[in-house]
Design a protein around this motif. Structure first.
Motif, short mmCIF file in Angstrom:
data_model
loop_
_atom_site.label_atom_id
_atom_site.label_comp_id
_atom_site.label_asym_id
_atom_site.label_seq_id
_atom_site.Cartn_x
_atom_site.Cartn_y
_atom_site.Cartn_z
N ASN A 1 0.84 -1.19 0.00
CA ASN A 1 0.00 0.00 0.00
C ASN A 1 0.88 1.24 0.00
N PHE A 2 0.40 2.29 -0.64
CA PHE A 2 0.96 3.62 -0.44
C PHE A 2 -0.11 4.40 0.30
N GLY A 3 0.06 4.57 1.60
CA GLY A 3 -1.01 5.17 2.38
C GLY A 3 -2.27 4.35 2.24
N GLU B 1 -4.16 0.85 -2.18
CA GLU B 1 -3.71 -0.55 -2.21
C GLU B 1 -3.24 -0.86 -3.62
N VAL B 2 -1.93 -0.97 -3.79
CA VAL B 2 -1.38 -1.17 -5.14
C VAL B 2 -1.23 -2.65 -5.46
N LEU B 3 -0.49 -3.37 -4.63
CA LEU B 3 -0.40 -4.83 -4.81
C LEU B 3 -1.29 -5.47 -3.75
N GLY C 1 -0.09 1.60 -14.40
CA GLY C 1 -0.62 1.85 -13.07
C GLY C 1 -1.08 0.62 -12.31
N CYS C 2 -0.90 -0.57 -12.91
CA CYS C 2 -1.40 -1.78 -12.24
C CYS C 2 -0.45 -2.28 -11.16
N GLY C 3 0.76 -1.71 -11.07
CA GLY C 3 1.67 -2.10 -9.99
C GLY C 3 2.91 -2.86 -10.45
N LYS C 4 3.22 -2.84 -11.73
CA LYS C 4 4.38 -3.60 -12.24
C LYS C 4 5.69 -3.08 -11.64
N SER C 5 5.89 -1.77 -11.71
CA SER C 5 7.13 -1.21 -11.17
C SER C 5 7.21 -1.43 -9.66
N THR C 6 6.09 -1.25 -9.00
CA THR C 6 6.06 -1.44 -7.55
C THR C 6 6.46 -2.88 -7.21
N PHE C 7 5.97 -3.82 -7.98
CA PHE C 7 6.33 -5.23 -7.73
C PHE C 7 7.85 -5.42 -7.86
P1 ADP Z 1 2.99 0.43 -13.32
O1 ADP Z 1 4.47 0.27 -13.23
O2 ADP Z 1 2.26 -0.85 -13.54
O3 ADP Z 1 2.58 1.47 -14.32
P2 ADP Z 1 3.31 1.48 -10.64
O4 ADP Z 1 3.80 0.32 -9.85
O5 ADP Z 1 4.31 2.50 -11.04
O6 ADP Z 1 2.48 0.95 -11.90
O7 ADP Z 1 2.19 2.24 -9.81
C1 ADP Z 1 1.06 1.60 -9.30
C2 ADP Z 1 0.24 2.59 -8.52
O8 ADP Z 1 0.96 2.98 -7.36
C3 ADP Z 1 -0.09 3.86 -9.27
O9 ADP Z 1 -1.38 4.26 -8.92
C4 ADP Z 1 0.93 4.84 -8.75
O10 ADP Z 1 0.47 6.15 -8.83
C5 ADP Z 1 1.11 4.38 -7.33
N1 ADP Z 1 2.43 4.68 -6.77
C6 ADP Z 1 3.61 4.20 -7.22
N2 ADP Z 1 4.62 4.63 -6.48
C7 ADP Z 1 4.10 5.42 -5.52
C8 ADP Z 1 4.64 6.17 -4.43
N3 ADP Z 1 5.94 6.17 -4.16
N4 ADP Z 1 3.77 6.85 -3.65
C9 ADP Z 1 2.44 6.83 -3.90
N5 ADP Z 1 1.86 6.14 -4.90
C10 ADP Z 1 2.67 5.46 -5.71
#
Ligand code: ADP
Ligand code: MG
Length: 248
Positions: A18-20, A23-25, A45-51
């Motif tokens: 989660n970011f605050g 809920e991303v993943l 925006g589905c969470g690929k980079s976050t993963f």
């Molecule tokens: P993707 O790589 O699939 O495009 P991201 O993983 O970059 O997606 O982002 C997924 C979601 O998390 C998006 O809604 C993005 O705005 C949010 N997000 C990513 N990083 C942060 C962060 N550091 N703080 C707040 N929200 C974030």
């Protein structure tokens, strides 16, 4: 190189991030094996980079398990820098040190983090530059390189840490079309050598040829998973069908 299904390199179990309040993943479970090439696809925006960033703990995870090379990445007792040494990462925008020439970009971490001798680090760097076909650019500064060359330098730099896992976050998305191939070729060679790789990319052709497995992420969950043939050309869910209709 064959995948070694006896050796789990990345174990992900009920991962949440989660970011605050966002809920991303939401619930990611998968095992990635030694020598496996896993391509992650899914809408923006589905969470690929976050993963990817959770794999080397560039992001703290909210819940679940992330175990990389046997290290529980959220365990406060592990040496996170040591654990990260095994995991190389390549970014869309290269993230080179623009004030350093190529050779210094490559030797910085081996010298500072691994305490390698300067000469040894230089030798290693030249070897890795050879691998990506850029030995002649050792003295160049990043600003003198094309996008494709910058990305190949970034890959060589990651390889100088002798990682056993490589993460790629849209490595060709910032490149002019004519430079995409040279970067994908380097990645293809790495895959053939048996590197364990997790790749976020929109290069469907590359995924089809090189990936052992494709994960389609949607709304923070793995919605489809299988061979490229299965996921890309025979998706089962409406969301995946819709996505691949648009990108193919
Ligand atoms: P993707 O790589 O699939 O495009 P991201 O993983 O970059 O997606 O982002 C997924 C979601 O998390 C998006 O809604 C993005 O705005 C949010 N997000 C990513 N990083 C942060 C962060 N550091 N703080 C707040 N929200 C974030
Ligand atoms: Mg992204």
């Amino acid at each position: 190189m064959a995948v070694n299904y006896n050796n789990v390199k990345i174990h992900v179990s009920h991962l949440q991030k989660n970011f605050g309040k966002l809920e991303v993943l939401k619930d990611i479970t998968t095992d990635i094996y030694e020598g496996e090439v896993v391509v992650i696809l899914g809408p923006s925006g589905c969470g690929k980079s976050t993963f990817l960033r959770c794999i080397n703990r560039l992001e703290d995870i909210t819940a679940g398990d992330m175990v990389v090379d046997g290290n529980h990445m959220d365990d406060k007792k592990i040496n996170i820098n040591k654990a990260r040494e095994n995991v190389g990462m390549v970014f869309q925008h290269f993230n080179l040190f623009n004030n350093l020439n190529v050779i210094d970009n490559l030797t910085l971490a081996p010298i500072q983090v691994k305490k390698m001798k300067k000469d040894e680090a230089k030798q290693l760097a030249m070897k890795m530059l050879g691998k990506v076909g850029l030995e002649d650019k050792a003295q160049a500064y990043p600003s003198m390189l094309s996008g494709g060359q910058k990305q190949r330098v970034a890959i060589a730099r990651a390889l100088c840490m002798n990682p056993d896992i490589m993460l790629f976050d849209e490595p060709t998305s910032a490149l002019d079309p004519e430079m995409v191939g040279e970067v994908l070729n380097v990645m293809r060679e790495l895959a053939e050598e048996g590197m364990t790789m997790v790749i976020v990319t929109h290069e469907i052709g590359f995924a089809r040829e090189v990936a052992n497995r494709v994960l389609f992420i949607y709304d923070g969950k793995i919605l489809e998973e299988g061979t490229p043939q299965e996921v890309i050309y025979d998706p089962q869910t409406e969301r995946a069908k819709d996505f691949f209709n648009k990108v193919l």
